[in-house]
Design an enzyme around this catalytic site. Structure first.
Site, PDB file in Angstrom:
ATOM      1  N   ARG A 173      35.231  -8.406  34.006  1.00  0.00           N
ATOM      2  CA  ARG A 173      35.533  -7.991  32.641  1.00  0.00           C
ATOM      3  C   ARG A 173      36.160  -6.604  32.660  1.00  0.00           C
ATOM      4  O   ARG A 173      36.184  -5.931  33.676  1.00  0.00           O
ATOM      5  CB  ARG A 173      34.254  -7.987  31.785  1.00  0.00           C
ATOM      6  CG  ARG A 173      33.155  -7.113  32.341  1.00  0.00           C
ATOM      7  CD  ARG A 173      31.910  -7.127  31.475  1.00  0.00           C
ATOM      8  NE  ARG A 173      30.800  -6.416  32.101  1.00  0.00           N
ATOM      9  CZ  ARG A 173      30.671  -5.102  32.134  1.00  0.00           C
ATOM     10  NH1 ARG A 173      31.576  -4.341  31.584  1.00  0.00           N
ATOM     11  NH2 ARG A 173      29.635  -4.545  32.723  1.00  0.00           N
ATOM     12  N   ARG A 177      34.851   1.684  28.904  1.00  0.00           N
ATOM     13  CA  ARG A 177      34.185   1.863  27.604  1.00  0.00           C
ATOM     14  C   ARG A 177      34.982   2.865  26.789  1.00  0.00           C
ATOM     15  O   ARG A 177      35.379   3.907  27.296  1.00  0.00           O
ATOM     16  CB  ARG A 177      32.757   2.375  27.796  1.00  0.00           C
ATOM     17  CG  ARG A 177      31.846   1.379  28.497  1.00  0.00           C
ATOM     18  CD  ARG A 177      30.486   2.000  28.735  1.00  0.00           C
ATOM     19  NE  ARG A 177      29.639   1.111  29.504  1.00  0.00           N
ATOM     20  CZ  ARG A 177      28.503   1.478  30.077  1.00  0.00           C
ATOM     21  NH1 ARG A 177      28.070   2.729  29.956  1.00  0.00           N
ATOM     22  NH2 ARG A 177      27.788   0.623  30.771  1.00  0.00           N
ATOM     23  N   ARG A 251      28.475  -8.009  54.432  1.00  0.00           N
ATOM     24  CA  ARG A 251      28.674  -6.574  54.604  1.00  0.00           C
ATOM     25  C   ARG A 251      27.308  -5.936  54.857  1.00  0.00           C
ATOM     26  O   ARG A 251      26.284  -6.416  54.360  1.00  0.00           O
ATOM     27  CB  ARG A 251      29.303  -5.960  53.355  1.00  0.00           C
ATOM     28  CG  ARG A 251      30.660  -6.512  52.998  1.00  0.00           C
ATOM     29  CD  ARG A 251      31.714  -6.186  54.028  1.00  0.00           C
ATOM     30  NE  ARG A 251      32.081  -4.760  54.021  1.00  0.00           N
ATOM     31  CZ  ARG A 251      32.933  -4.208  54.875  1.00  0.00           C
ATOM     32  NH1 ARG A 251      33.472  -4.948  55.833  1.00  0.00           N
ATOM     33  NH2 ARG A 251      33.242  -2.924  54.794  1.00  0.00           N
ATOM     34  N   ARG A 281      29.771   6.539  48.960  1.00  0.00           N
ATOM     35  CA  ARG A 281      29.017   7.334  47.987  1.00  0.00           C
ATOM     36  C   ARG A 281      27.958   8.161  48.693  1.00  0.00           C
ATOM     37  O   ARG A 281      27.631   7.924  49.863  1.00  0.00           O
ATOM     38  CB  ARG A 281      28.367   6.440  46.928  1.00  0.00           C
ATOM     39  CG  ARG A 281      27.356   5.440  47.476  1.00  0.00           C
ATOM     40  CD  ARG A 281      26.816   4.557  46.352  1.00  0.00           C
ATOM     41  NE  ARG A 281      25.831   3.591  46.847  1.00  0.00           N
ATOM     42  CZ  ARG A 281      25.138   2.768  46.071  1.00  0.00           C
ATOM     43  NH1 ARG A 281      25.324   2.788  44.753  1.00  0.00           N
ATOM     44  NH2 ARG A 281      24.268   1.920  46.588  1.00  0.00           N
ATOM     45  N   GLU A 302      26.753   6.977  52.545  1.00  0.00           N
ATOM     46  CA  GLU A 302      26.683   5.524  52.700  1.00  0.00           C
ATOM     47  C   GLU A 302      28.026   4.974  53.192  1.00  0.00           C
ATOM     48  O   GLU A 302      29.056   5.213  52.570  1.00  0.00           O
ATOM     49  CB  GLU A 302      26.293   4.902  51.361  1.00  0.00           C
ATOM     50  CG  GLU A 302      26.002   3.426  51.401  1.00  0.00           C
ATOM     51  CD  GLU A 302      25.453   2.942  50.067  1.00  0.00           C
ATOM     52  OE1 GLU A 302      25.966   1.931  49.568  1.00  0.00           O
ATOM     53  OE2 GLU A 302      24.512   3.575  49.525  1.00  0.00           O
ATOM     54  N   TYR A 350      24.855 -12.502  45.822  1.00  0.00           N
ATOM     55  CA  TYR A 350      24.364 -11.181  45.470  1.00  0.00           C
ATOM     56  C   TYR A 350      23.461 -11.326  44.254  1.00  0.00           C
ATOM     57  O   TYR A 350      23.855 -11.904  43.240  1.00  0.00           O
ATOM     58  CB  TYR A 350      25.507 -10.218  45.147  1.00  0.00           C
ATOM     59  CG  TYR A 350      24.991  -8.854  44.759  1.00  0.00           C
ATOM     60  CD1 TYR A 350      24.673  -7.922  45.739  1.00  0.00           C
ATOM     61  CD2 TYR A 350      24.776  -8.529  43.423  1.00  0.00           C
ATOM     62  CE1 TYR A 350      24.156  -6.679  45.395  1.00  0.00           C
ATOM     63  CE2 TYR A 350      24.268  -7.289  43.063  1.00  0.00           C
ATOM     64  CZ  TYR A 350      23.956  -6.374  44.062  1.00  0.00           C
ATOM     65  OH  TYR A 350      23.438  -5.158  43.711  1.00  0.00           O
ATOM     66  N   ASP A 352      20.687  -9.166  41.649  1.00  0.00           N
ATOM     67  CA  ASP A 352      19.938  -7.991  41.235  1.00  0.00           C
ATOM     68  C   ASP A 352      18.447  -8.310  41.280  1.00  0.00           C
ATOM     69  O   ASP A 352      18.036  -9.466  41.295  1.00  0.00           O
ATOM     70  CB  ASP A 352      20.347  -7.571  39.822  1.00  0.00           C
ATOM     71  CG  ASP A 352      21.695  -6.866  39.795  1.00  0.00           C
ATOM     72  OD1 ASP A 352      22.005  -6.164  40.771  1.00  0.00           O
ATOM     73  OD2 ASP A 352      22.434  -7.026  38.800  1.00  0.00           O
TER      74      ASP A 352
END
Length: 385
Positions: A173, A177, A251, A281, A302, A350, A352
């Site tokens: 999407r 914002r 990965r 990051r 990382e 993946y 959450d």
């Protein structure tokens, strides 16, 4: 009654074990690691006393009230808002891209409508009708400038592939914002466990009908599976079959640990979108527990790379080659009569944390219902393709 064997002591295995233990089943949980909680494992850093997310940051966020209540039954969740920053071109911006990011990046003072019109009419690539790649999807949404600053380099480092080779579906999407909301997530319930994730998983596993064996490999149990009424497998799907059809692509992450006095970067997560910076990051873990005070700090750079045989797999690549191999492994798995594959690794998706817990609760209930009806228990209870 025969025992139930659960391979894996992360959220998937722990939740299923607890749900079935409460119904009188004897559950044996094994895990090859020396600790419970899987990749959500947290512990105190010895040098700084900061609570560290050993396998990278995990922020709990969900719209599922039942899952939120479930987690709160096993640990105290503290209010926490994930506000991510990104260093690009010597400046620090807010992510996800929002009105502040747009105005700062383009040197403007747009209103929400002005920013929307600017992105849609002047930045977005209108020549792309049906995006086929991640790059085309991003260019269609946000245009060349924002794409190259915030998406191209980071994605290249994260996946080890050009965004032109990645499917458009990764960017589902518009990642923009048109207000000043810098909360990284949209979900109703967001938080961080006061004492880390490990005590939560420990609480879930704390039942008289559950036995946990750590440092135990699944290979040691291959010839014992007939001793169990059912097996819930949360390890790597290809690993269950000893990789006989090949290895699915994952990965993995490497972490470079650093300590300092005071505050290193002023936020929990700082992204680095430029390809010239080798890491994706930096996470400074004291900021994940803002209710605590620490004189010292610990932070981790990382690095993402392709997982090799001895590495911990983090997230599936799921490109065309992997999908073909996955279909073959699924065909094998569907022939199993007493094994259910559940969780991130076993379903090669993946997930959450909230989805992991939701699916584990659903799988446990489906198992109990099938037993009552004397019905077949499927190898997969979700669509893994």
């Amino acid at each position: 009654m025969k025992k139930i064997l659960t391979i894996g002591a992360g959220f998937s295995g722990a939740v299923i074990a607890r749900e079935l233990a409460e119904q009188g089943y004897q559950i044996e949980v094994i895990d090859q690691r020396s600790h419970i909680a899987g990749n959500c494992y947290t512990k105190r850093d010895k040098e700084t006393e900061v609570m560290v997310h050993q396998y990278g940051p995990h922020i709990f966020h969900t719209d599922d009230e039942q899952v939120w209540n479930y987690v709160n039954q096993h640990g105290e969740m503290m209010p926490y808002t994930n506000r991510v920053k990104s260093t690009v071109g010597g400046q620090v911006y807010s992510l996800p891209v929002n009105l502040h990011t747009i105005n700062q990046f383009f040197g403007k003072a747009f209103s929400p409508k002005e920013a929307h019109d600017f992105i849609v009419n002047e930045q977005a690539d209108k020549t792309i009708d049906e995006p086929q790649s991640f790059e085309e999807q991003a260019l269609k949404f946000v245009g060349k400038d924002l794409y190259e600053a915030f998406f191209k380099g980071y994605t290249q480092k994260q996946w080890g592939l050009s965004p032109t080779k990645l499917p458009a579906s990764i960017l589902k999407r518009l990642p923009v914002r048109f207000n000043y909301n810098d909360n990284y997530f949209f979900h109703k319930f967001q938080g961080m466990p006061k004492d880390g994730y490990t005590p939560i998983v420990q609480s879930i596993l704390n039942h008289d009908n559950i036995t946990v064996k750590l440092g135990t490999n699944f290979d040691d149990y291959r010839d014992k599976l007939d001793d169990y009424e059912h097996i819930f497998y949360t390890g790597a799907l290809d690993g269950f079959y000893d990789y006989k059809l090949g290895r699915l692509g994952y990965r993995t992450l490497d972490f470079e640990r650093h300590t300092d006095e005071g505050d290193f970067q002023g936020c929990a997560v700082m992204n680095y979108g430029e390809e010239s910076v080798p890491y994706t990051r930096i996470s400074e873990h004291k900021h994940f527990t803002p209710w605590e005070n620490h004189e010292k700090t610990v932070y981790f750079k990382e690095f993402s790379r392709l997982a090799e045989e001895k590495d911990i797999p983090y997230y599936p690549i799921r490109l065309i080659d992997e999908k073909t191999m996955l279909e073959k492994y699924i065909e094998l798995a569907n022939q199993e009569t007493k094994v259910t594959f559940v969780g991130r690794l076993a379903t090669y998706r993946y997930l959450d944390m909230d989805v992991t817990i939701r699916e584990a609760l659903d799988v446990a209930q489906a198992f109990l219902t099938a037993k009552q009806k004397n019905a077949k228990i499927p190898a997969f209870m979700v669509n893994v393709l």
